[in-house]
Scaffold this motif. Sequence first.
Motif: not given
Length: 138
Positions: A62-69, A104-112, A114-117
């Motif tokens: 879990x640590x390895x894969x989430x760190x890679x993402x 900024x909106x597109x960047x925020x959507x990408x950040x969300x 990444x979290x969901x992924x």
Amino acid sequence: MAVSVPEGWRFTGMYMVIFYAALISLDPSVYEAAKVDGATDFQILLKIKLPLIKDIILLTLTMCLTGALRGFDIPFLLTSGGPGNASELLSTYMYKKAFSNNQYGYGSALAVFIIIESMLVVFILRKIFSERKECKES
């Protein structure tokens, strides 16, 4: 390769310490009983040690894969996504969109995303490890 090798090497020591601590915490009498029963060292590793540290394996995966993402610093510092976006990661792409292109909106959507992924990867890992546990209990 320019990004993968340093990113993989970065946390190797930490994972080795975690696995070492897990292995030395196991009860040695279990190994002795397996040796008396005629188990080889390889069988002891596969049938005794690995199942006993299954939770630690889940933690490190879990640590390895989430760190890679969510990896950002090494790819950004080494290549900045280049040459020709060949080493572009989702996190470096998010940074470029948000702070270089002022989207900024597109960047925020990408950040969300990444979290969901990351949450999806953790859920899948937990599901895989719990299914194996349920199969062995049956």
